[in-house]
Write an enzyme that holds these catalytic residues in place. Sequence first.
Site, PDB file in Angstrom:
ATOM      1  N   THR A 268       0.802  -1.223   0.000  1.00 56.36           N
ATOM      2  CA  THR A 268       0.000   0.000   0.000  1.00 56.36           C
ATOM      3  C   THR A 268       0.836   1.275   0.000  1.00 56.36           C
ATOM      4  O   THR A 268       0.489   2.245  -0.669  1.00 56.36           O
ATOM      5  CB  THR A 268      -0.899  -0.010   1.268  1.00 56.36           C
ATOM      6  OG1 THR A 268      -1.627  -1.223   1.265  1.00 56.36           O
ATOM      7  CG2 THR A 268      -1.848   1.151   1.303  1.00 56.36           C
TER       8      THR A 268
ATOM      9  N   ASP B 138       2.063  -7.259  -4.004  1.00 57.18           N
ATOM     10  CA  ASP B 138       1.271  -7.268  -2.783  1.00 57.18           C
ATOM     11  C   ASP B 138       1.996  -8.268  -1.886  1.00 57.18           C
ATOM     12  O   ASP B 138       2.401  -9.343  -2.351  1.00 57.18           O
ATOM     13  CB  ASP B 138      -0.152  -7.758  -3.075  1.00 57.18           C
ATOM     14  CG  ASP B 138      -1.037  -7.674  -1.845  1.00 57.18           C
ATOM     15  OD1 ASP B 138      -1.953  -6.840  -1.836  1.00 57.18           O
ATOM     16  OD2 ASP B 138      -0.813  -8.453  -0.889  1.00 57.18           O
ATOM     17  N   SER B 139       2.159  -7.960  -0.624  1.00 61.21           N
ATOM     18  CA  SER B 139       3.042  -8.808   0.185  1.00 61.21           C
ATOM     19  C   SER B 139       2.494 -10.229   0.365  1.00 61.21           C
ATOM     20  O   SER B 139       3.232 -11.134   0.746  1.00 61.21           O
ATOM     21  CB  SER B 139       3.354  -8.161   1.528  1.00 61.21           C
ATOM     22  OG  SER B 139       2.286  -8.281   2.404  1.00 61.21           O
TER      23      SER B 139
ATOM     24  N   ASP C 198       1.047  -7.022   5.342  1.00 62.31           N
ATOM     25  CA  ASP C 198       0.443  -8.338   5.602  1.00 62.31           C
ATOM     26  C   ASP C 198       1.469  -9.422   5.949  1.00 62.31           C
ATOM     27  O   ASP C 198       1.248 -10.211   6.864  1.00 62.31           O
ATOM     28  CB  ASP C 198      -0.406  -8.795   4.399  1.00 62.31           C
ATOM     29  CG  ASP C 198      -1.672  -7.966   4.252  1.00 62.31           C
ATOM     30  OD1 ASP C 198      -1.988  -7.190   5.181  1.00 62.31           O
ATOM     31  OD2 ASP C 198      -2.351  -8.090   3.220  1.00 62.31           O
TER      32      ASP C 198
ATOM     33  N   CYS D 208      -0.942 -18.422  21.878  1.00 62.78           N
ATOM     34  CA  CYS D 208      -1.034 -17.154  22.594  1.00 62.78           C
ATOM     35  C   CYS D 208       0.107 -16.259  22.123  1.00 62.78           C
ATOM     36  O   CYS D 208       1.220 -16.731  21.939  1.00 62.78           O
ATOM     37  CB  CYS D 208      -0.864 -17.344  24.109  1.00 62.78           C
ATOM     38  SG  CYS D 208      -2.145 -18.323  24.840  1.00 62.78           S
TER      39      CYS D 208
END
Length: 342
Positions: A15, A59-60, A92, A279
Site C-alpha cells: 500500500t 502485494d506482500s 500483511d 497465545c
Amino acid sequence: MMDRTSVLIIYTGGTIGMIKDEKTGTLAPFNFNGIYEQIPVLRRFHYHLDFHCFEPPLDSSDITTADWAELAAIIQKNYESYDGFVILHGSDTMAYTASALSFMLENLNKPVILTGSQLPLGEIRTDGRENFITAIEIAAAREDDTPLVPEVCIYFENRLLRGNRTVKYNAENFNAFVSPNYPALAEVGISIKYNRPSILNPNFKKLKIHRHLNRNVGVLKMFPGITPGFIEGVLFKSGLKAIVLETFGAGNALSGKWFLDLIAKAVSQDIILVNVSQCMTGTVEQEKYTTGIGLAKAGVVSGLDITTEAALTKLMYLMDKYTDPTVVKQLMQTSLRGEITV
Ligand code: ASP
C-alpha cells in the site's frame, strides 16, 4: 562512494507505494522518481537516497522465498556503499519477511528497516509519510560512525521493533504490529528514544548472506476436534521435514494416546516438531501441564517465546544449512538473532 550519509530504499510493493488515480479511484504503483515532489521535506535530511523498485511491485501476500533471496542479494551487493537500508513492504507478511531476513543476513552490522503503511503515501491522512521519513532517519542514525540499530527491524506507527519478534495483529489501525515478548527498540515522539540495552551490538564481522531456504517446513495449528486423518496428512503425507506445532496456552496439546503416538512416530522419522504457543504473549513451558509433558516426552522441541513467523523462517534457514536434526533442534533453542529469550 559519497561522503554523506546514504540510504538505499528498496520498494517491494504494498500500500505505501500506491497512489490513487483521481479519475478512476484505483490504486497504481507510485513512481519513486517523483518522491521529492511528493515529500519535499526529505530534502532537509541532506542524505543521499537511492531507490530500487521491484518490478512489478508485489502485494506482500505474493511474496516468496525467492523474493527474500533477492532482497538479501540486493543488500549484500550494496552493503559497502550505503549506511543503511529501508525496505518498503506490504504489512500483511512483513513480519515473515523481517524474520526471514534476520536469519539470512548473518553478521548484519547495518540497519535494515522495514516499513509500510495502512494508507497509500498519496492519501491526505496517510500513515506512510511518517513511517517512511522516520524509517530513513533510523536507517541513517549513527554514533561515532557506528549504526545505532544494526538489526532487521520493523518501524510502524512510532515504534521500532525487532523484526523477528513482530506479529501483525491489526488489519485496520495504523498501529498494526506488536512485539509481544520483547520491548520496542525505539519509541518515537518529539525525539527518537533508542532503548539501547535492548538493541543487539554490532560484531563487526563480514556480512554473510544465506540465499537458500528449505521450504519443506510448515505449521500445524491445534484445535479442539482435530482429526487423526488431518494430523497424519500433515505429518506423513505432506513431505514436510520440520513443523511448527501451534499449541494451546503454555504449550499444551491433546493428551490422547493416538495423538502422542503420531507425534512420537513423526519424531522417530526425524521430522522436527517445534512447539509454539497460539497465545501471542508468554512462553512455552512443556513441563507445566500433563498435556505439555506428553509432547516433551514424545520429542517435541520447545520454541520458548518465539513467534510462529520467526519459528517458521528459522526452520527454513536451519534446515537448509544443517542436515543433522539434532543440530537443528539445538539451534531452535539458541538465540541466533535475538528471536527468543533463553
Ligand atoms: N495487502 C497489502 C500488502 O500487504 C497491505 C499493505 O500494504 O499493508 O501488500
